[in-house]
Motif scaffolding. Structure first.
Motif, PDB file in Angstrom:
ATOM      1  N   UNK A  22       0.843  -1.202   0.000  1.00 59.67           N
ATOM      2  CA  UNK A  22       0.000   0.000   0.000  1.00 59.67           C
ATOM      3  C   UNK A  22       0.875   1.247   0.000  1.00 59.67           C
ATOM      4  N   UNK A  23       1.946   1.199   0.813  1.00 60.34           N
ATOM      5  CA  UNK A  23       2.864   2.343   0.902  1.00 60.34           C
ATOM      6  C   UNK A  23       3.558   2.601  -0.421  1.00 60.34           C
ATOM      7  N   UNK A  24       3.935   1.540  -1.131  1.00 58.96           N
ATOM      8  CA  UNK A  24       4.587   1.706  -2.437  1.00 58.96           C
ATOM      9  C   UNK A  24       3.635   2.364  -3.432  1.00 58.96           C
ATOM     10  N   UNK A  25       2.374   1.948  -3.407  1.00 58.52           N
ATOM     11  CA  UNK A  25       1.394   2.558  -4.306  1.00 58.52           C
ATOM     12  C   UNK A  25       1.251   4.048  -4.007  1.00 58.52           C
ATOM     13  N   UNK A  26       1.175   4.390  -2.711  1.00 60.57           N
ATOM     14  CA  UNK A  26       1.092   5.808  -2.342  1.00 60.57           C
ATOM     15  C   UNK A  26       2.395   6.534  -2.677  1.00 60.57           C
ATOM     16  N   UNK A  27       3.525   5.842  -2.484  1.00 63.44           N
ATOM     17  CA  UNK A  27       4.826   6.485  -2.756  1.00 63.44           C
ATOM     18  C   UNK A  27       4.979   6.802  -4.243  1.00 63.44           C
ATOM     19  N   UNK A  28       4.424   5.948  -5.107  1.00 65.27           N
ATOM     20  CA  UNK A  28       4.462   6.221  -6.548  1.00 65.27           C
ATOM     21  C   UNK A  28       3.681   7.488  -6.858  1.00 65.27           C
ATOM     22  N   UNK A  29       2.517   7.626  -6.234  1.00 64.91           N
ATOM     23  CA  UNK A  29       1.709   8.834  -6.424  1.00 64.91           C
ATOM     24  C   UNK A  29       2.470  10.061  -5.922  1.00 64.91           C
ATOM     25  N   UNK A  30       3.085   9.929  -4.727  1.00 66.73           N
ATOM     26  CA  UNK A  30       3.868  11.036  -4.169  1.00 66.73           C
ATOM     27  C   UNK A  30       5.027  11.407  -5.094  1.00 66.73           C
ATOM     28  N   UNK A  31       5.697  10.388  -5.627  1.00 69.78           N
ATOM     29  CA  UNK A  31       6.843  10.638  -6.517  1.00 69.78           C
ATOM     30  C   UNK A  31       6.404  11.348  -7.789  1.00 69.78           C
ATOM     31  N   UNK A  32       5.286  10.906  -8.370  1.00 70.90           N
ATOM     32  CA  UNK A  32       4.786  11.537  -9.598  1.00 70.90           C
ATOM     33  C   UNK A  32       4.443  13.004  -9.343  1.00 70.90           C
ATOM     34  N   UNK A  33       3.767  13.252  -8.217  1.00 72.30           N
ATOM     35  CA  UNK A  33       3.392  14.628  -7.875  1.00 72.30           C
ATOM     36  C   UNK A  33       4.630  15.485  -7.616  1.00 72.30           C
ATOM     37  N   UNK A  34       5.673  14.870  -7.002  1.00 71.16           N
ATOM     38  CA  UNK A  34       6.863  15.622  -6.589  1.00 71.16           C
ATOM     39  C   UNK A  34       7.903  15.795  -7.696  1.00 71.16           C
ATOM     40  N   UNK A  35       7.780  15.053  -8.812  1.00 72.33           N
ATOM     41  CA  UNK A  35       8.792  15.132  -9.877  1.00 72.33           C
ATOM     42  C   UNK A  35       9.001  16.557 -10.397  1.00 72.33           C
ATOM     43  N   UNK A  36       7.940  17.332 -10.702  1.00 69.88           N
ATOM     44  CA  UNK A  36       8.175  18.709 -11.179  1.00 69.88           C
ATOM     45  C   UNK A  36       8.958  19.558 -10.179  1.00 69.88           C
ATOM     46  N   UNK A  37       8.614  19.439  -8.889  1.00 68.71           N
ATOM     47  CA  UNK A  37       9.330  20.190  -7.858  1.00 68.71           C
ATOM     48  C   UNK A  37      10.768  19.717  -7.751  1.00 68.71           C
ATOM     49  N   UNK A  38      10.967  18.397  -7.842  1.00 70.20           N
ATOM     50  CA  UNK A  38      12.314  17.830  -7.778  1.00 70.20           C
ATOM     51  C   UNK A  38      13.159  18.314  -8.956  1.00 70.20           C
ATOM     52  N   UNK A  39      12.546  18.364 -10.145  1.00 73.65           N
ATOM     53  CA  UNK A  39      13.263  18.871 -11.320  1.00 73.65           C
ATOM     54  C   UNK A  39      13.651  20.337 -11.144  1.00 73.65           C
ATOM     55  N   UNK A  40      12.758  21.092 -10.515  1.00 68.47           N
ATOM     56  CA  UNK A  40      13.045  22.504 -10.274  1.00 68.47           C
ATOM     57  C   UNK A  40      14.203  22.665  -9.295  1.00 68.47           C
ATOM     58  N   UNK A  41      14.251  21.814  -8.276  1.00 69.89           N
ATOM     59  CA  UNK A  41      15.310  21.883  -7.270  1.00 69.89           C
ATOM     60  C   UNK A  41      16.645  21.457  -7.864  1.00 69.89           C
ATOM     61  N   UNK A  42      16.635  20.363  -8.641  1.00 67.73           N
ATOM     62  CA  UNK A  42      17.885  19.798  -9.142  1.00 67.73           C
ATOM     63  C   UNK A  42      18.353  20.438 -10.440  1.00 67.73           C
ATOM     64  N   UNK A  43      17.444  21.071 -11.168  1.00 72.82           N
ATOM     65  CA  UNK A  43      17.827  21.674 -12.434  1.00 72.82           C
ATOM     66  C   UNK A  43      17.974  20.663 -13.562  1.00 72.82           C
TER      67      UNK A  43
END
Length: 793
Positions: free
Chosen positions: A341-362
């Motif tokens: 269940x946590x992995x399924x939620x973590x995938x959703x969290x990762x997808x949502x966070x990718x744009x922010x992560x890209x902004x942070x990392x460049x």
């Protein structure tokens, strides 16, 4: 049977919603962070894997033989590639790249439009075959076979011509040369070290007609024949230098193509704008594993915090004949279900966070990579490993309890079990404190770099590209016009500036005949005023120079003068040897200044006015006031008046210097974001242990309340135990953090000293977090009616 285990696990999850939510939340955040970091790591490791000949390719590196200032350059002389191909049978093919004007942006004109092209390259026609260029227009077999031909990327074609077919059309470079467009290729992937937008035929350059061994400004790649040995070929290439160069000042080596992206951060003069860092990958891999472990430990603490309620259940099952194995499988099934269940939620969290992560990392990682077969396989492995680690303690410990013991009314877990849980919390907080200290140190070092006196003032200096100016008169007219503006302090034209690479040469000490690496910058008389350099002796470069004047005026920095073994005053008027002609004389000496990264010490540097060598590529405009937009507009208007056939491109000196520390800033941003989340996960573990302790000591608390203990005293009693755990964590974390951060700071020639205030701040943060976390359960237990806790069954 397995289906029954899953049903029982689901019932247990629903029966204790709060702790199930905490478990899933902690694991989801931990796994989400891990997925993001793995996406980043996989992106970095995927570089240059798309080329069919990648396993047989290598780049030629140049190593300067100066022992006092050793350097490794990614560029090599243009003669290396052609000579190596013709004399070494194991070399199947070679390609040379030349970044226009040694790395400067190019001004191009197409269809009456003036544009800036930062990625304008020349290359041998073999580039098409070696790098598997896929053409959408044109013939790849003949596209670069003639001089003055050029191929452009799809994105460039769209930018220049829209939807029109560009084949056969002209592209003008810097108002002096026209190129015929003979091909359009698909853009290089964003995980390719090679990232050209335009590639002109190398035959269009003078370097193709007269390849030399003394200008190491060309990236050279070789392709080995099948079964060829890289080490053997490297020895043969090294011998070429001694054969072709009478007094070699460098040696050659080969860098495997697979190593280029991650193992070139300390090399100079790379053409690629996409340089990774293996240390960053290692650090983030460690961070990913650490956060995953913290999340697993958090699960163990939370699940065992509820073990008191599970004892009788286990005892009854064992009394009824359940085996230890079946109980272990039940616990693992519950853990596996929560982890899934946590992995399924973590995938959703990762997808949502990718744009922010890209902004942070460049960088640009794609969430779709989460659904590749490779990543799905990785997720399955993470699921299995996490389930095994997180479920190990509750499964193996609780399943071994004897039924006659666990069904007793007053049963409590063994002290050893409590010690293990406390040990896990200590581990979590030790790791969290190290992360907090690490983030504080990185930010302090970046702030130190930002505020350090560089020996010159980079503030409020605009660098404008003037490479396309038709002649010197245009530049001088533009300078004179800008100097009359009330908003502008001073104007200078130069080959480059601090933060941008200039020419590399060698200065010779006439007494010892030893050489020393020196950077040389062709500039005018105003360069000292614009950069606000401190003149130690002599005077600035002359404002004007007679056309037939063969004297080359040179301004050295103190590092260069120190190498010559004389004082700044003694250097004035002395003849100097640094490959600028036989009539080079020291005109002035300036104090040392940091023209490159603070990771490196200050090297030798020289300004000169030899007009036959390099050209002035930039106009440096020092302005006053805070109306930056107004200054830019004013400079642009005047630029278009005097250099009308060129696109206006500018940058700021202070921003150019900041690019040296992109990796550190990225690490600091990632570290801060994920450290906060790691501490939050650790707090969930502490929250679980506080609940467990309050539950275990419920009767003790009840008795204390009956005999008169106040809420404050009981809260204090429970909280001090956890503060003791945090104190142990501090004792363990401080020396480890000091060692790790001292090792990291060794990468900088100029660095901060570790300050005890950083450790105090980290300790206060950890203690505050611990108090805030445990106070909820401590106060709740202290407020509980003692009658309830003293009831016996």
């Amino acid at each position: 049977m397995f289906r029954n285990y899953i049903k029982l696990a689901w019932r247990k999850i629903k029966a204790d919603k709060m702790f199930s939510i905490l478990n899933i939340l902690g694991l989801s955040i931990g796994l989400g962070i891990t997925l993001l970091l793995f996406l980043f790591i996989l992106h970095e490791e995927s570089f240059d894997t798309m080329y069919s000949k990648k396993d047989r390719m290598a780049r030629v590196l140049v190593h300067l033989t100066d022992d006092e200032s050793p350097e490794t350059w990614c560029g090599s002389p243009p003669a290396v590639g052609s000579t190596a191909k013709n004399t070494i049978p194991e070399i199947e093919n070679t390609v040379r790249f030349y970044h226009y004007a040694f790395g400067q942006p190019a001004s191009i004109s197409v269809n009456d439009k003036n544009l800036i092209e930062p990625r304008f390259f020349y290359a041998d026609e073999s580039v098409i075959d070696i790098f598997d260029l896929e053409f959408t227009h044109g013939n790849p077999k003949t596209a670069l076979a003639r001089p003055n031909t050029i191929i452009i990327s799809e994105s460039s074609a769209n930018r220049y011509f829209g939807n029109d077919n560009p084949i056969g059309k002209q592209l003008n470079l810097e108002n002096y040369k026209d190129f015929e467009i003979t091909g359009v290729f698909k853009d290089f992937p964003n995980n390719s070290t090679i990232d050209c937008n335009t590639i002109a035929s190398f035959q269009s350059t003078n370097f193709a007609k007269n390849p030399t061994w003394d200008n190491a400004s060309f990236e050279t790649y070789i392709v080995l024949s099948k079964n060829a040995d890289l080490a053997s070929v490297e020895k043969k290439i090294s011998k070429l230098v001694s054969q072709e160069v009478s007094d070699p000042w460098y040696s050659l080596s080969l860098q495997p193509f697979s190593k280029i992206h991650l193992y070139s951060s300390n090399y100079q003069d790379s053409y690629s704008a996409r340089i990774g860092n293996i240390e960053e990958v290692k650090n983030l891999s460690l961070l990913a594993v650490l956060i995953l472990v913290i999340a697993c430990i958090n699960y163990m603490n939370l699940i065992t915090a509820r073990s008191q309620k599970r004892h009788k259940d286990i005892g009854i099952n064992k009394t009824l004949g359940a085996s230890t194995k079946s109980i272990i499988l039940r616990f693992y099934a519950e853990t596996a279900l929560i982890t899934l269940i946590s992995i399924l939620f973590s995938i959703i969290l990762a997808i949502v966070a990718v744009p922010l992560f890209n902004q942070i990392t460049g960088i640009s990682i794609n969430y779709r990579n989460l659904f590749t077969l490779q990543f799905i396989a990785s997720l399955i492995i993470i699921w299995v490993v996490t389930s095994l680690i997180a479920g190990s303690y509750p499964a193996l410990h609780l399943s071994r309890l004897a039924p006659q013991v666990v069904v007793k009314s007053g049963f409590k877990s063994k002290t050893s079990g409590l010690l293990i849980r406390k040990g896990l919390v200590i581990f979590q907080f030790t790791a969290s404190i190290i992360l907090i200290i690490g983030v504080l140190v990185v930010y302090q070092q970046i702030n130190f770099i930002k505020n350090r006196d560089l020996g010159f003032n980079p503030d409020k200096i605009l660098a404008v590209s003037i490479g396309a100016a038709e002649n010197k008169n245009s530049i001088n007219s533009l300078k004179n016009k800008l100097q009359n503006s009330s908003n502008i302090v001073a104007v200078s034209s130069a080959q480059g500036f601090p933060g941008v690479d200039v020419s590399g040469r060698s200065i010779i000490n006439p007494l010892t005949e030893n050489g020393y690496n020196i950077k040389t910058n062709n500039a005018d008389s105003e360069i000292i005023e614009v950069l606000n350099l401190k003149l130690l002796a002599g005077e600035k470069l002359p404002e004007t120079k007679a056309k037939n004047d063969s004297i080359v005026d040179v301004i050295l920095n103190k590092k260069a003068v120190d190498f010559l073994g004389i004082s700044p005053e003694e250097a004035i008027g002395k003849k100097v040897q640094l490959s600028l002609g036989n009539n080079s004389y020291v005109k002035g000496v300036v104090d040392n200044f940091n023209y490159s990264s603070l990771r490196e010490g200050i090297g030798a540097y020289a300004f000169h006015n030899n007009a036959t060598r390099e050209f002035h590529n930039y106009l440096l405009v020092k302005f006053r006031g805070n109306d930056i937009g107004g200054v830019i507009e004013e400079v642009k208007d005047n630029f278009e008046d005097f250099i009308p056939n060129s696109a206006f491109q500018y940058s700021f000196l202070d921003k150019n210097l900041e690019r040296f520390y992109t990796s550190e800033k990225r690490m600091a941003s990632i570290g801060l974001s994920f450290s906060i989340l790691a501490v939050f996960i650790a707090c969930l573990g502490l929250f679980g242990l506080a609940a467990f302790t309050a539950e275990q000591r419920s009767k003790e608390i009840g008795i204390r309340k009956v005999v008169g203990a106040s809420v404050f005293k009981i809260t204090k009693l429970l909280s001090l135990e956890f503060l003791f755990l945090v104190a142990i964590s501090l004792v363990l974390a401080f020396p480890l953090a000091a060692w790790l951060m001292n090792s990291w700071l060794q990468n900088f020639a100029y660095r901060i000293d570790l300050n005890w205030i950083i450790f105090i701040v980290a300790g206060v943060i950890a203690i505050f977090i611990a108090i805030a976390t445990v106070s909820f359960h401590a106060i709740k237990a202290a407020l509980t009616n003692p009658v309830k806790s003293l009831k016996t069954e």
